[in-house]
Design a protein around this motif. Structure first.
Motif, PDB file in Angstrom:
ATOM      1  N   UNK A 137       0.859  -1.178   0.000  1.00  0.00           N
ATOM      2  CA  UNK A 137       0.000   0.000   0.000  1.00  0.00           C
ATOM      3  C   UNK A 137       0.894   1.226   0.000  1.00  0.00           C
ATOM      4  N   UNK A 138       0.673   2.138  -0.960  1.00  0.00           N
ATOM      5  CA  UNK A 138       1.523   3.311  -1.102  1.00  0.00           C
ATOM      6  C   UNK A 138       0.742   4.578  -0.817  1.00  0.00           C
ATOM      7  N   UNK A 139       1.369   5.504  -0.101  1.00  0.00           N
ATOM      8  CA  UNK A 139       0.823   6.848   0.086  1.00  0.00           C
ATOM      9  C   UNK A 139       1.326   7.797  -1.002  1.00  0.00           C
ATOM     10  N   UNK A 140       2.508   7.494  -1.558  1.00  0.00           N
ATOM     11  CA  UNK A 140       3.078   8.265  -2.658  1.00  0.00           C
ATOM     12  C   UNK A 140       3.713   7.284  -3.631  1.00  0.00           C
ATOM     13  N   UNK A 141       3.637   7.601  -4.924  1.00  0.00           N
ATOM     14  CA  UNK A 141       4.230   6.752  -5.960  1.00  0.00           C
ATOM     15  C   UNK A 141       5.155   7.609  -6.818  1.00  0.00           C
ATOM     16  N   UNK A 142       6.386   7.128  -6.988  1.00  0.00           N
ATOM     17  CA  UNK A 142       7.349   7.776  -7.876  1.00  0.00           C
ATOM     18  C   UNK A 142       7.556   6.888  -9.099  1.00  0.00           C
ATOM     19  N   UNK A 143       7.417   7.456 -10.294  1.00  0.00           N
ATOM     20  CA  UNK A 143       7.807   6.782 -11.528  1.00  0.00           C
ATOM     21  C   UNK A 143       8.949   7.594 -12.100  1.00  0.00           C
ATOM     22  N   UNK A 144      10.130   6.985 -12.160  1.00  0.00           N
ATOM     23  CA  UNK A 144      11.308   7.802 -12.438  1.00  0.00           C
ATOM     24  C   UNK A 144      12.186   7.184 -13.503  1.00  0.00           C
ATOM     25  N   UNK A 145      12.933   8.053 -14.186  1.00  0.00           N
ATOM     26  CA  UNK A 145      13.960   7.621 -15.114  1.00  0.00           C
ATOM     27  C   UNK A 145      13.419   6.738 -16.207  1.00  0.00           C
ATOM     28  N   UNK A 146      14.241   5.809 -16.641  1.00  0.00           N
ATOM     29  CA  UNK A 146      13.834   4.871 -17.689  1.00  0.00           C
ATOM     30  C   UNK A 146      12.925   3.823 -17.085  1.00  0.00           C
ATOM     31  N   UNK A 147      11.772   3.652 -17.684  1.00  0.00           N
ATOM     32  CA  UNK A 147      10.839   2.653 -17.154  1.00  0.00           C
ATOM     33  C   UNK A 147      10.668   1.515 -18.146  1.00  0.00           C
ATOM     34  N   UNK A 148      11.659   1.330 -18.983  1.00  0.00           N
ATOM     35  CA  UNK A 148      11.612   0.221 -19.931  1.00  0.00           C
ATOM     36  C   UNK A 148      11.528  -1.100 -19.176  1.00  0.00           C
ATOM     37  N   UNK A 149      10.754  -2.007 -19.708  1.00  0.00           N
ATOM     38  CA  UNK A 149      10.610  -3.305 -19.082  1.00  0.00           C
ATOM     39  C   UNK A 149       9.577  -3.349 -17.994  1.00  0.00           C
ATOM     40  N   UNK A 150       8.967  -2.223 -17.665  1.00  0.00           N
ATOM     41  CA  UNK A 150       7.942  -2.196 -16.630  1.00  0.00           C
ATOM     42  C   UNK A 150       6.550  -2.060 -17.214  1.00  0.00           C
ATOM     43  N   UNK A 151       6.442  -2.118 -18.537  1.00  0.00           N
ATOM     44  CA  UNK A 151       5.128  -2.187 -19.152  1.00  0.00           C
ATOM     45  C   UNK A 151       4.457  -0.878 -19.432  1.00  0.00           C
TER      46      UNK A 151
END
Length: 631
Positions: A137-151
């Motif tokens: 369970x997350x209160x904050x989500x970071x999507x950072x940098x190269x996200x290749x391979x994560x769909x």
């Protein structure tokens, strides 16, 4: 100018990590919270974690506990982490992080900082699978940098849905890169886009290019949809051994007021009074769940000892040599080329020579292992703020009061043999070994499948001129720990102990004590012939040297029939607030600290310190109908 972080200079720190904090409204959003949970994918170079840690340190309104979960396909490297520490203020944090980035095999690893108040959970492997299996369970989500391979480049709805299931309503998300395809997928899965901040070239740091809040038009389902963390309350822990002390310390760190009750006159009066114990990983060619649990337990033990105990006196990360059956080294295939080599590898000729063993012997060297005094660990754990220990507290029965009118959980009362209440609390943790079943029987609950295991250790004072004893612990079919400092000077050796299943009576008779000494010495002779010869005089019936006769320690340990710890609620539907942490067996030092953290994490809806399947394997619910892991 963008916001500055107190304690990091007048200018805002440049970099994607600071941008992601701002994009999620941090540090303001976590102000005065008991805990805050951040999820980042992928891990990248570790900058975001270092920025969050620095911001937490500098914030007077920081949460009591900061959880940072990061997903990475490969283990982070020291070179990559140190490269991110461009600011001097981050260098010491980067060094502390690098010190713990070893042995990161595929799976889930818990790294611990700031006395256990900043917790980094690293998930190594496929991100989508980890999101689904771990149920964070997350209160904050970071999507950072190269996200290749994560769909996300292809807006893979399966990956985005897995991420959305980790969010509660109100979770904020920030991404630091162009995210057109992912933006559409996030919107479809319930994220509401927010306006981006000023992106003028002279603004430092560069703000997040995408900001969103999880606020779907439909009512989310599942345990995490609108879950609120359990607030700290009062707890009574019954049992002051390594298991009870670990639970008390983990809960007290989270703000609980904890009373620990025990029948002894001192802490660690039972099996945890063992003079010295060994903690080391378990080996299996298929790297089974026993092995994975043991490594997580050893890591937790190393962290706890480093924080609370005196190195070289109360404990020592000396490494441990394990003799193996001939031809069965126990290491998985290709282990030496993986991070597993940080844990265990084939013993070198030099190590075997130091133990007095032939170079062709089959043995493994556990570099991340050592010895500790369990009683010292218990005492140091119970000395933490928020914990009160009570001696000679005989608990005969537990009774639960009715639910409170304000919606607060019911209160448990702990009664003595005269029926008088000794303590009351919203949570009771049974950590009393075999005695747990007597308390369960007093409430007409079925017993846990516990097994008593009686054992005797042989030990003695080490003569100053004794030679032939290895400088590190050795185990296998038997064990020896030598060169352990004694109070008042000198050193002691310890061997054994014996292992008698389904035997619980104490004390040993004179004949039983003598037989146990013989058994321990015979096992030592098979394990380390040179050491056995060096210590033979201590067992000489004609009389050992003055002051160096063999001594005995004996107690009854507690294990489960399947040889795994038991951690979790006793009967969630009808006895809420009654939990158990027991069955550490002969591996209490390897397991107890991890089990205390697992219990606290489950109570609070925190990221688990291990893979979910390992938590299920240790859960009390495995003995209940319709087995399921309650978070």
């Amino acid at each position: 100018m963008a916001e500055s972080f107190d304690g990091l200079g007048d200018a805002s720190p440049a970099g994607a990590g600071a941008s992601l904090l701002q994009g999620c409204g941090l540090p303001a959003a976590w102000a005065d919270q008991n805990q805050w949970r951040i999820l980042q994918m992928p891990w990248g170079d570790g900058e975001s974690f270092l920025r969050c840690w620095a911001a937490w340190r500098a914030d007077a309104k920081r949460p009591r506990l900061l959880h940072f979960v990061a997903l990475c396909a490969q283990p982070p490297t020291a070179q990559l982490i140190r490269r991110t520490a461009a600011h001097p203020e981050l260098l010491s944090l980067a060094d502390a992080l690098v010190e713990q980035c070893w042995g990161l095999l595929p799976g889930v690893h818990r790294l611990r900082f700031e006395g256990g108040r900043v917790l980094l959970t690293l998930g190594i492997g496929d991100a989508t699978r980890l999101l689904r299996e771990q149920g964070w369970t997350a209160d904050s989500v970071f999507l950072s940098g190269s996200i290749a391979g994560h769909g996300f480049e292809q807006a893979d709805l399966h990956a985005v849905k897995a991420l959305a299931r980790c969010c509660r309503r109100g979770t904020r998300l920030a991404a630091d890169g162009a995210f057109a395809a992912g933006k559409a997928a996030l919107a479809q899965c319930g994220f509401q886009m927010e306006p981006a901040a000023d992106t003028s070239p002279d603004t430092l740091p560069k703000p997040a290019q995408l900001r969103a809040r999880f606020d779907p038009d439909w009512e989310p389902r599942g345990p995490r949809a609108n879950a609120q963390p359990t607030p700290p309350m009062r707890c009574v822990v019954i049992g002051a051994g390594v298991a009870g002390a670990a639970c008390a310390a983990s809960l007290a760190r989270r703000g609980w007021q904890v009373q620990v009750l025990d029948t002894g006159t001192t802490p660690a009066a039972g099996a945890s009074s063992l003079p010295v114990g060994v903690f080391a990983p378990h080996l299996s060619p298929d790297d089974n769940l026993f092995s994975r649990i043991s490594r997580s337990g050893v890591r937790a033990m190393l962290q706890q000892c480093a924080e609370l105990l005196r190195a070289g006196v109360d404990w020592c990360a000396s490494g441990v040599l394990e003799r193996r059956p001939a031809g069965h080294l126990g290491l998985p295939a290709d282990w030496g080329a993986s991070p597993g080599a940080d844990w265990s590898q084939k013993a070198s000729a030099e190590t075997l020579l130091a133990a007095g063993l032939p170079q062709e012997d089959c043995a493994c060297w556990h570099a991340r292992a050592g010895w500790a005094r369990p009683a010292r660990l218990v005492e140091a754990s119970l000395a933490q703020p928020g914990i009160v220990w009570r001696a000679r507290a005989q608990v005969a029965h537990l009774q639960r009061g009715p639910g409170q009118a304000n919606g607060a959980p019911p209160v448990w009362q702990v009664l003595n043999p005269q029926g008088q209440a000794m303590a009351e609390a919203e949570l009771v943790v049974l950590a009393a070994g075999p005695a747990c079943n007597a308390l369960l029987a007093s409430m007409k609950q079925p017993p846990l499948p516990l097994q008593a295991v009686r054992g005797q250790m042989s030990w003695g004072r080490q003569a100053a001129d004794t030679s032939g004893l290895p400088p590190f612990p050795v185990n296998g079919n038997g064990s020896l720990v030598a060169h352990v400092p004694m109070e008042g000077g000198g050193h002691a050796w310890h061997m054994g102990s014996t292992f008698e299943r389904d035997v619980a009576h104490l004390p040993f008779t004179e004949d039983e004590r003598a037989a146990a000494h013989v058994s321990n010495w015979q096992h030592l002779h098979d394990l380390l012939p040179q050491a056995a010869t060096a210590l033979q005089s201590a067992f000489d019936p004609a009389g050992p040297p003055a002051g160096h006769s063999v001594q005995a320690w004996a107690s009854v340990r507690c294990t489960a029939r399947d040889r795994l710890p038991i951690v979790g609620p006793v009967n969630p539907p009808t006895l809420s607030g009654l939990w158990v942490c027991t069955a550490m067996g002969a591996r209490g030092l390897t397991r107890a600290v991890l089990c205390g953290e697992l219990l606290a994490a489950r109570l609070h809806g925190e990221p688990l310190p291990v893979e979910a399947r390992l938590a299920r394997a240790m859960s009390s619910e495995r003995f209940l109908p319709h087995h399921g892991l309650r978070r």
